[in-house]
Design a protein around this motif. Structure first.
Motif, PDB file in Angstrom:
ATOM      1  N   ILE A  12     106.835 -22.748  68.690  1.00  0.00           N
ATOM      2  CA  ILE A  12     106.265 -24.031  68.263  1.00  0.00           C
ATOM      3  C   ILE A  12     107.226 -25.170  68.579  1.00  0.00           C
ATOM      4  N   LYS A  13     108.504 -24.951  68.305  1.00  0.00           N
ATOM      5  CA  LYS A  13     109.501 -25.995  68.551  1.00  0.00           C
ATOM      6  C   LYS A  13     109.587 -26.329  70.039  1.00  0.00           C
ATOM      7  N   LYS A  14     109.554 -25.306  70.888  1.00  0.00           N
ATOM      8  CA  LYS A  14     109.612 -25.553  72.327  1.00  0.00           C
ATOM      9  C   LYS A  14     108.351 -26.250  72.809  1.00  0.00           C
ATOM     10  N   ARG A  15     107.202 -25.879  72.264  1.00  0.00           N
ATOM     11  CA  ARG A  15     105.965 -26.530  72.662  1.00  0.00           C
ATOM     12  C   ARG A  15     105.971 -28.006  72.258  1.00  0.00           C
ATOM     13  N   LYS A  16     106.512 -28.290  71.071  1.00  0.00           N
ATOM     14  CA  LYS A  16     106.614 -29.683  70.645  1.00  0.00           C
ATOM     15  C   LYS A  16     107.591 -30.451  71.528  1.00  0.00           C
ATOM     16  N   ALA A  17     108.654 -29.783  71.976  1.00  0.00           N
ATOM     17  CA  ALA A  17     109.606 -30.428  72.879  1.00  0.00           C
ATOM     18  C   ALA A  17     108.952 -30.755  74.208  1.00  0.00           C
ATOM     19  N   LEU A  18     108.112 -29.837  74.702  1.00  0.00           N
ATOM     20  CA  LEU A  18     107.404 -30.089  75.952  1.00  0.00           C
ATOM     21  C   LEU A  18     106.449 -31.262  75.797  1.00  0.00           C
ATOM     22  N   GLU A  19     105.724 -31.314  74.683  1.00  0.00           N
ATOM     23  CA  GLU A  19     104.809 -32.433  74.456  1.00  0.00           C
ATOM     24  C   GLU A  19     105.584 -33.747  74.360  1.00  0.00           C
ATOM     25  N   TRP A  20     106.760 -33.696  73.769  1.00  0.00           N
ATOM     26  CA  TRP A  20     107.610 -34.892  73.683  1.00  0.00           C
ATOM     27  C   TRP A  20     107.965 -35.379  75.084  1.00  0.00           C
ATOM     28  N   LEU A  21     108.297 -34.457  75.956  1.00  0.00           N
ATOM     29  CA  LEU A  21     108.626 -34.820  77.329  1.00  0.00           C
ATOM     30  C   LEU A  21     107.410 -35.340  78.081  1.00  0.00           C
ATOM     31  N   LEU A  22     106.270 -34.665  77.921  1.00  0.00           N
ATOM     32  CA  LEU A  22     105.064 -35.078  78.627  1.00  0.00           C
ATOM     33  C   LEU A  22     104.635 -36.478  78.223  1.00  0.00           C
ATOM     34  N   ASP A  23     104.830 -36.806  76.954  1.00  0.00           N
ATOM     35  CA  ASP A  23     104.455 -38.139  76.477  1.00  0.00           C
ATOM     36  C   ASP A  23     105.319 -39.230  77.095  1.00  0.00           C
ATOM     37  N   ARG A  24     106.533 -38.862  77.528  1.00  0.00           N
ATOM     38  CA  ARG A  24     107.474 -39.856  78.025  1.00  0.00           C
ATOM     39  C   ARG A  24     107.675 -39.809  79.541  1.00  0.00           C
ATOM     40  N   ALA A  25     107.132 -38.807  80.180  1.00  0.00           N
ATOM     41  CA  ALA A  25     107.295 -38.690  81.626  1.00  0.00           C
ATOM     42  C   ALA A  25     106.430 -39.718  82.339  1.00  0.00           C
ATOM     43  N   GLU A  26     106.947 -40.267  83.424  1.00  0.00           N
ATOM     44  CA  GLU A  26     106.202 -41.236  84.211  1.00  0.00           C
ATOM     45  C   GLU A  26     105.594 -40.531  85.418  1.00  0.00           C
ATOM     46  N   VAL A  27     104.322 -40.817  85.693  1.00  0.00           N
ATOM     47  CA  VAL A  27     103.610 -40.206  86.804  1.00  0.00           C
ATOM     48  C   VAL A  27     103.503 -41.227  87.925  1.00  0.00           C
ATOM     49  N   LEU A  28     103.926 -40.836  89.125  1.00  0.00           N
ATOM     50  CA  LEU A  28     103.879 -41.722  90.276  1.00  0.00           C
ATOM     51  C   LEU A  28     102.957 -41.139  91.344  1.00  0.00           C
ATOM     52  N   ASP A  29     102.301 -42.017  92.111  1.00  0.00           N
ATOM     53  CA  ASP A  29     101.515 -41.543  93.232  1.00  0.00           C
ATOM     54  C   ASP A  29     102.418 -41.331  94.442  1.00  0.00           C
ATOM     55  N   THR A  30     101.848 -40.985  95.581  1.00  0.00           N
ATOM     56  CA  THR A  30     102.652 -40.672  96.767  1.00  0.00           C
ATOM     57  C   THR A  30     103.422 -41.875  97.286  1.00  0.00           C
ATOM     58  N   ASP A  31     103.003 -43.080  96.874  1.00  0.00           N
ATOM     59  CA  ASP A  31     103.711 -44.293  97.291  1.00  0.00           C
ATOM     60  C   ASP A  31     104.740 -44.743  96.265  1.00  0.00           C
ATOM     61  N   GLY A  32     104.904 -43.948  95.200  1.00  0.00           N
ATOM     62  CA  GLY A  32     105.879 -44.304  94.180  1.00  0.00           C
ATOM     63  C   GLY A  32     105.373 -45.293  93.151  1.00  0.00           C
ATOM     64  N   VAL A  33     104.065 -45.537  93.125  1.00  0.00           N
ATOM     65  CA  VAL A  33     103.480 -46.474  92.168  1.00  0.00           C
ATOM     66  C   VAL A  33     103.063 -45.706  90.913  1.00  0.00           C
ATOM     67  N   ALA A  34     103.400 -46.272  89.747  1.00  0.00           N
ATOM     68  CA  ALA A  34     103.080 -45.608  88.480  1.00  0.00           C
ATOM     69  C   ALA A  34     101.570 -45.493  88.292  1.00  0.00           C
ATOM     70  N   ILE A  35     101.139 -44.335  87.791  1.00  0.00           N
ATOM     71  CA  ILE A  35      99.720 -44.070  87.537  1.00  0.00           C
ATOM     72  C   ILE A  35      99.460 -44.201  86.040  1.00  0.00           C
ATOM     73  N   ASP A  36      98.361 -44.853  85.696  1.00  0.00           N
ATOM     74  CA  ASP A  36      97.948 -44.963  84.301  1.00  0.00           C
ATOM     75  C   ASP A  36      97.615 -43.562  83.784  1.00  0.00           C
ATOM     76  N   ARG A  37      98.342 -43.127  82.770  1.00  0.00           N
ATOM     77  CA  ARG A  37      98.160 -41.756  82.278  1.00  0.00           C
ATOM     78  C   ARG A  37      96.745 -41.510  81.758  1.00  0.00           C
ATOM     79  N   SER A  38      96.068 -42.552  81.286  1.00  0.00           N
ATOM     80  CA  SER A  38      94.715 -42.371  80.770  1.00  0.00           C
ATOM     81  C   SER A  38      93.750 -41.912  81.858  1.00  0.00           C
ATOM     82  N   GLU A  39      94.105 -42.203  83.128  1.00  0.00           N
ATOM     83  CA  GLU A  39      93.246 -41.796  84.232  1.00  0.00           C
ATOM     84  C   GLU A  39      93.289 -40.288  84.473  1.00  0.00           C
TER      85      GLU A  39
END
Length: 311
Positions: A255-282
């Motif tokens: 459970i602790k590791k899963r919560k740590a992963l969710e913590w990371l996923l919430d803070r990770a930035e997603v970029l497209d192939t051109d390096g532009v940030a993607i809206d996570r809601s998409e």
């Protein structure tokens, strides 16, 4: 429907096929009345090449390379073309939509298909996102991981694969043979994946410790209740089983590791192939109106449920 013309790519042909080596039939390459889509590449490229332009009644004999790249030997094929059919698509009308689906109109069917495709693509994007975060985590662990941990992870992954294969009515050796994987390369790939998994495990433990992420009693209660609901037993019975085999601490750790992963996923930035940030809601899949399950597809407690079955 049946056609009286030469075979074209995309046609479906009924064939008798026999693949031999030194006059010995080859397993998986011999069949009668086999329905095959020309151009699919499911046998060998030479089979598709020879079928193109052939007609019903033709007997084709030709050499071909073995479909398994690790099998360095030439095969001889004999293919008898028995029938040729072309695919005829129905006219796209509201009447057809009502007959072929639960929708009354073509527009409603198209809208439903578009929503389903969007849901699948976004689910795939979420999986890819998690995989990439895992890869980035593993890359941060530069120290050599203990061989004992890797061996244990390999054993767990092998056991999981064996159970999945057995559920399909096969043995593991049959599965490896069908996928063309030789034992040495399979073992090497399994070890590499296990080593990466151990690194991710260690990194998540470190994230949890550094960020003060813990498994609360409420987290544990929710996890055990989820397991109890899925196996159809009282939660106190499930808890007692975990306690009896000393697995509660392992559940808390998961459970602790899963919560740590969710913590990371919430803070990770997603970029497209051109390096532009993607809206996570998409990347969030649209709500499925047919889904009556309030939980996620990958429900929390899956690890605990596996431990429950072992208990």
């Amino acid at each position: 429907m049946d056609v009286d013309r030469a075979v074209q790519e995309g046609d479906t042909v009924t064939i008798d096929v026999a693949g031999t080596h030194d006059d010995e039939p080859q397993s998986g390459l011999t069949a009668d009345d086999y329905s095959y889509t020309v151009g699919a590449g499911a046998i060998t490229p030479e089979v598709d090449e020879q079928l193109a332009g052939a007609s019903a009644g033709d007997v084709l004999e030709f050499p071909a390379t073995h479909p398994d790249p690790d099998e360095n030997r030439e095969l001889q094929f004999r293919v008898t073309v028995k029938a040729v059919q072309e695919k005829v698509l129905p006219e796209l009308t509201d009447e057809w939509a009502a007959e072929a689906s639960e929708f009354e109109t073509v527009d409603a069917l198209r809208e439903s298909l578009a929503e389903r495709m969007l849901r699948v693509r976004r689910a795939q994007a979420q999986m890819a996102f998690r995989e990439k975060v895992g890869e980035a985590l593993a890359a941060l662990v530069t120290d050599e991981v203990p061989e004992a941990m890797v061996a244990n992870e390999m054993q767990e992954r092998l056991q999981d694969l064996s159970m999945r294969v057995q559920a399909q009515g096969m043995r593991l050796d049959q599965y490896l043979s069908m996928t063309g994987a030789d034992p040495e390369s399979f073992s090497a790939e399994l070890k590499e994946a296990a080593a990466s998994g151990v690194k991710v495990d260690l990194a998540l433990r470190a994230v949890a410790d550094s960020e003060g992420i813990t498994c609360t009693d409420d987290d544990l209660d929710e996890e055990l209740q989820g397991v109890a609901d899925r196996v159809g037993e009282d939660v106190e019975v499930v808890r007692e089983r975990f306690e009896r085999v000393g697995q509660l601490s392992a559940v808390r750790s998961d459970i602790k590791k899963r919560k740590a992963l969710e913590w990371l996923l919430d803070r990770a930035e997603v970029l497209d192939t051109d390096g532009v940030a993607i809206d996570r809601s998409e990347l969030e899949p649209p709500a499925d109106p047919t889904d009556t399950d309030d939980g996620d597809d990958e429900a929390p407690g899956s690890d605990a449920e596996e431990a429950q079955s072992d208990a």
